[in-house]
Design a protein around this motif. Structure first.
Motif, PDB file in Angstrom:
ATOM      1  N   SER A   1       0.819  -1.219   0.000  1.00  0.00           N
ATOM      2  CA  SER A   1       0.000   0.000   0.000  1.00  0.00           C
ATOM      3  C   SER A   1       0.851   1.266   0.000  1.00  0.00           C
ATOM      4  CB  SER A   1      -0.931   0.003   1.203  1.00  0.00           C
ATOM      5  OG  SER A   1      -0.194  -0.090   2.412  1.00  0.00           O
ATOM      6  N   ALA A   2       2.025   1.198  -0.620  1.00  0.00           N
ATOM      7  CA  ALA A   2       2.932   2.351  -0.620  1.00  0.00           C
ATOM      8  C   ALA A   2       2.286   3.607  -1.198  1.00  0.00           C
ATOM      9  CB  ALA A   2       4.205   2.006  -1.407  1.00  0.00           C
ATOM     10  N   ASP A   3       1.355   3.436  -2.127  1.00  0.00           N
ATOM     11  CA  ASP A   3       0.720   4.589  -2.771  1.00  0.00           C
ATOM     12  C   ASP A   3      -0.327   5.268  -1.893  1.00  0.00           C
ATOM     13  OD1 ASP A   3       2.239   4.149  -5.028  1.00  0.00           O
ATOM     14  OD2 ASP A   3       0.695   2.989  -6.063  1.00  0.00           O
ATOM     15  N   THR A   4      -0.793   4.578  -0.862  1.00  0.00           N
ATOM     16  CA  THR A   4      -1.930   5.112  -0.099  1.00  0.00           C
ATOM     17  C   THR A   4      -1.724   5.152   1.409  1.00  0.00           C
ATOM     18  OG1 THR A   4      -2.954   2.907   0.017  1.00  0.00           O
ATOM     19  CG2 THR A   4      -3.562   4.323  -1.856  1.00  0.00           C
ATOM     20  N   ILE A   5      -0.764   4.414   1.952  1.00  0.00           N
ATOM     21  CA  ILE A   5      -0.662   4.277   3.406  1.00  0.00           C
ATOM     22  C   ILE A   5      -0.348   5.600   4.093  1.00  0.00           C
ATOM     23  CG2 ILE A   5       1.793   3.639   3.351  1.00  0.00           C
ATOM     24  CD1 ILE A   5      -0.961   2.305   5.743  1.00  0.00           C
ATOM     25  N   GLU A   6       0.426   6.477   3.456  1.00  0.00           N
ATOM     26  CA  GLU A   6       0.730   7.768   4.076  1.00  0.00           C
ATOM     27  C   GLU A   6      -0.532   8.616   4.221  1.00  0.00           C
ATOM     28  OE1 GLU A   6       5.088   9.282   3.147  1.00  0.00           O
ATOM     29  OE2 GLU A   6       4.065   8.740   1.281  1.00  0.00           O
ATOM     30  N   ARG A   7      -1.349   8.662   3.185  1.00  0.00           N
ATOM     31  CA  ARG A   7      -2.609   9.404   3.254  1.00  0.00           C
ATOM     32  C   ARG A   7      -3.504   8.845   4.349  1.00  0.00           C
ATOM     33  NH1 ARG A   7      -6.026   8.785  -2.012  1.00  0.00           N
ATOM     34  NH2 ARG A   7      -6.261   6.691  -1.113  1.00  0.00           N
ATOM     35  N   CYS A   8      -3.550   7.530   4.427  1.00  0.00           N
ATOM     36  CA  CYS A   8      -4.366   6.856   5.433  1.00  0.00           C
ATOM     37  C   CYS A   8      -3.924   7.237   6.842  1.00  0.00           C
ATOM     38  CB  CYS A   8      -4.270   5.343   5.222  1.00  0.00           C
ATOM     39  SG  CYS A   8      -5.077   4.345   6.481  1.00  0.00           S
ATOM     40  N   LEU A   9      -2.626   7.103   7.125  1.00  0.00           N
ATOM     41  CA  LEU A   9      -2.108   7.401   8.463  1.00  0.00           C
ATOM     42  C   LEU A   9      -2.217   8.882   8.812  1.00  0.00           C
ATOM     43  CD1 LEU A   9       1.013   5.056   8.631  1.00  0.00           C
ATOM     44  CD2 LEU A   9      -0.984   5.006  10.142  1.00  0.00           C
ATOM     45  N   LYS A  10      -1.981   9.742   7.846  1.00  0.00           N
ATOM     46  CA  LYS A  10      -2.100  11.185   8.094  1.00  0.00           C
ATOM     47  C   LYS A  10      -3.526  11.556   8.506  1.00  0.00           C
ATOM     48  CE  LYS A  10       1.648  12.772   5.063  1.00  0.00           C
ATOM     49  NZ  LYS A  10       1.987  13.467   3.791  1.00  0.00           N
ATOM     50  N   SER A  11      -4.508  10.871   7.908  1.00  0.00           N
ATOM     51  CA  SER A  11      -5.901  11.165   8.265  1.00  0.00           C
ATOM     52  C   SER A  11      -6.207  10.764   9.706  1.00  0.00           C
ATOM     53  CB  SER A  11      -6.857  10.464   7.299  1.00  0.00           C
ATOM     54  OG  SER A  11      -6.991   9.081   7.582  1.00  0.00           O
ATOM     55  N   VAL A  12      -5.537   9.715  10.187  1.00  0.00           N
ATOM     56  CA  VAL A  12      -5.734   9.291  11.579  1.00  0.00           C
ATOM     57  C   VAL A  12      -5.032  10.256  12.530  1.00  0.00           C
ATOM     58  CG1 VAL A  12      -5.375   7.443  13.256  1.00  0.00           C
ATOM     59  CG2 VAL A  12      -5.952   6.872  10.894  1.00  0.00           C
ATOM     60  N   LEU A  13      -3.789  10.605  12.214  1.00  0.00           N
ATOM     61  CA  LEU A  13      -3.024  11.505  13.079  1.00  0.00           C
ATOM     62  C   LEU A  13      -3.567  12.932  13.071  1.00  0.00           C
ATOM     63  CD1 LEU A  13       0.595  10.253  12.317  1.00  0.00           C
ATOM     64  CD2 LEU A  13      -0.934   9.594  14.190  1.00  0.00           C
ATOM     65  N   SER A  14      -4.442  13.256  12.112  1.00  0.00           N
ATOM     66  CA  SER A  14      -5.059  14.589  12.028  1.00  0.00           C
ATOM     67  C   SER A  14      -6.381  14.672  12.788  1.00  0.00           C
ATOM     68  CB  SER A  14      -5.296  14.963  10.557  1.00  0.00           C
ATOM     69  OG  SER A  14      -4.080  15.018   9.840  1.00  0.00           O
ATOM     70  N   GLN A  15      -6.726  13.626  13.516  1.00  0.00           N
ATOM     71  CA  GLN A  15      -7.990  13.611  14.243  1.00  0.00           C
ATOM     72  C   GLN A  15      -8.034  14.683  15.332  1.00  0.00           C
ATOM     73  OE1 GLN A  15     -10.829  11.531  13.586  1.00  0.00           O
ATOM     74  NE2 GLN A  15      -9.545  11.385  11.733  1.00  0.00           N
ATOM     75  N   VAL A  16      -9.190  15.305  15.473  1.00  0.00           N
ATOM     76  CA  VAL A  16      -9.409  16.281  16.539  1.00  0.00           C
ATOM     77  C   VAL A  16      -9.408  15.594  17.897  1.00  0.00           C
ATOM     78  CG1 VAL A  16     -11.071  17.938  17.490  1.00  0.00           C
ATOM     79  CG2 VAL A  16     -10.679  17.837  15.022  1.00  0.00           C
ATOM     80  N   PHE A  17      -9.984  14.402  17.940  1.00  0.00           N
ATOM     81  CA  PHE A  17     -10.009  13.585  19.158  1.00  0.00           C
ATOM     82  C   PHE A  17      -8.678  12.838  19.240  1.00  0.00           C
ATOM     83  CE2 PHE A  17     -11.027   9.965  21.815  1.00  0.00           C
ATOM     84  CZ  PHE A  17     -11.892  10.490  22.767  1.00  0.00           C
ATOM     85  N   LEU A  18      -7.953  12.977  20.338  1.00  0.00           N
ATOM     86  CA  LEU A  18      -6.564  12.524  20.399  1.00  0.00           C
ATOM     87  C   LEU A  18      -6.328  11.240  21.189  1.00  0.00           C
ATOM     88  CD1 LEU A  18      -4.850  16.001  20.983  1.00  0.00           C
ATOM     89  CD2 LEU A  18      -5.204  14.784  18.812  1.00  0.00           C
ATOM     90  N   ASP A  19      -7.344  10.734  21.872  1.00  0.00           N
ATOM     91  CA  ASP A  19      -7.136   9.573  22.741  1.00  0.00           C
ATOM     92  C   ASP A  19      -7.306   8.272  21.948  1.00  0.00           C
ATOM     93  OD1 ASP A  19      -6.705   8.030  24.981  1.00  0.00           O
ATOM     94  OD2 ASP A  19      -8.775   8.178  25.691  1.00  0.00           O
TER      95      ASP A  19
END
Length: 306
Positions: A14-32
Motif C-alpha cells: 500500500s505504498a501509494d496510499t498508506i501515508e494518506r491513510c495514516l495522516k488522516s488518523v493523526l489529524s484527528q481532533v479527538f486525540l485519545d
C-alpha cells in the motif's frame, strides 16, 4: 490507561496510499487513540513509509508472509488492541478529521457497533457518490442475510469487550475471503449487538482496485458464507423459515442440502416463504425511504447554501 479507540489498519503493498491513510488518523481532533498497523508481508516500500511516522501511538507489526486476505492481519490487530472501541480502516481509505470525535459523541453504554456514511471516490480522489449505510432494525441479522451488507469496514467501530465476550474474529478461511467483513457484521448481529448508524459522512472509500473488486470470487465466497449461516438458521426453530428462504436465494445450492432440514414440515413451507417475502419487502422499503430522506435533506442543505 487504555485509550478510547484502537485504530486497526491492515496494509499490503500500500505504498501509494498508506501515508494518506495514516495522516488522516493523526489529524484527528479527538486525540485519545492508538494505531495498530499490521503489514501483511508487503514487497514494496509500505513498511519503510510507515516507519517514517515517528508517533508513539503507532505500533507496526510486520507479518513475514502474505496471508492472502485481510482476516489474519485484522485478527492480529484485534489481539493487540487495548482501546474501549476498535475502529477498522483499510490502507487505501481515509477519514475526516472529525471521525473519532463524532463517533465518541454518538457512543453510549447501550451501543456496541457504530457506522457512518462515506464518500465514494476513485483513485484520483474524485468523488463519485455517497455511500449510505444502515438502517438498523430489531431483526438486523435476518435483514442483512436477506438484503445484503449494511456496513463498511473503514466506517465501522465496535466495542472491544463485545468482540471478546463472544470470542468473535474474522474468518480466515480461503473460501470466505472478500466477504469476511460481512460475515463478521453478521456474527455481531447474531449475538445481539446493538447497532447505531451515524447519518454523517466521515470518511472516504476508494472503490477501484483491491481484493474486493474481484466480483466472481466475491459471488462464490458469498455463497460459501451464506451456507454457513443457513446451517445456523436451520438448527433453530424460529429461524428455519429464513434457512429455507436462503436456500432458494443461495446460488448453486444443491437440492440435497435442502434435505438437511427434513424437520421442516412441508405444510409450513408456504407460510415461511410468505413470511420471507413480506420481510424482504419490508426491509427494502425502509432502505428506499432512508436513501430518499438522505437525498432530500442534502437538497435542502444545498438550497440553503446557494
Amino acid at each position: 490507561m487504555s485509550p478510547t479507540f484502537s485504530v486497526l489498519i491492515t496494509s499490503y503493498n500500500s505504498a501509494d496510499t498508506i501515508e494518506r491513510c495514516l495522516k488522516s488518523v493523526l489529524s484527528q481532533v479527538f486525540l485519545d487513540f492508538e494505531v495498530i498497523v499490521v503489514d501483511d508481508g508487503s514487497s514494496d516500500k509500505s513498511v519503510s513509509l510507515i516507519k517514517k511516522f515517528e508517533d508513539p501511538r503507532i505500533r507496526l507489526v510486520s507479518l513475514r508472509r502474505n496471508s492472502g486476505g485481510p482476516a489474519l492481519p485484522r485478527n492480529t490487530a484485534l489481539d493487540l488492541a487495548k482501546g474501549t472501541w476498535v475502529c477498522f480502516l483499510d490502507s487505501d481509505d481515509w477519514w475526516s478529521p472529525l471521525k473519532l470525535s463524532t463517533i465518541n459523541s454518538f457512543s453510549s453504554p447501550s451501543i456496541d457497533v457504530l457506522c457512518h456514511n462515506e464518500n465514494r471516490v476513485d483513485r484520483e480522489e474524485r468523488k463519485i457518490g455517497t455511500a449510505i449505510y444502515g438502517p438498523c432494525n430489531p431483526m438486523f441479522y435476518q435483514t442483512m442475510l436477506v438484503s445484503g451488507n449494511r456496513l463498511s469496514t473503514s466506517a465501522t467501530t465496535v466495542r472491544r469487550s463485545f468482540i471478546n465476550d463472544f470470542d468473535l474474529r474474522f474468518d480466515e478461511a480461503k473460501g470466505i475471503r472478500i466477504v469476511e467483513d460481512f460475515d463478521f457484521w453478521l456474527k455481531l448481529a447474531r449475538e445481539g449487538a446493538k447497532f447505531r448508524f451515524v447519518d454523517e459522512v466521515l470518511g472516504n472509500y476508494v472503490i477501484e482496485g483491491g481484493i474486493s473488486c474481484n466480483l466472481e470470487a466475491a459471488s462464490k465466497n458469498l455463497n460459501n458464507m451464506l451456507r454457513r449461516h443457513i446451517k445456523y438458521c436451520g438448527e433453530r426453530e424460529n429461524l428455519r423459515w429464513l434457512a429455507y428462504l436462503l436456500t432458494i436465494k443461495c446460488e448453486g445450492f444443491r437440492r440435497d442440502d435442502l434435505n438437511a432440514y427434513k424437520s421442516i414440515a412441508c405444510s409450513k413451507k408456504i407460510e415461511w416463504i410468505f413470511r420471507g417475502i413480506v420481510f424482504y419487502i419490508f426491509v427494502r422499503m425502509k432502505r428506499v425511504a432512508r436513501v430518499f430522506a438522505f437525498k432530500f435533506s442534502n437538497g435542502i442543505k444545498n438550497v440553503h447554501h446557494t
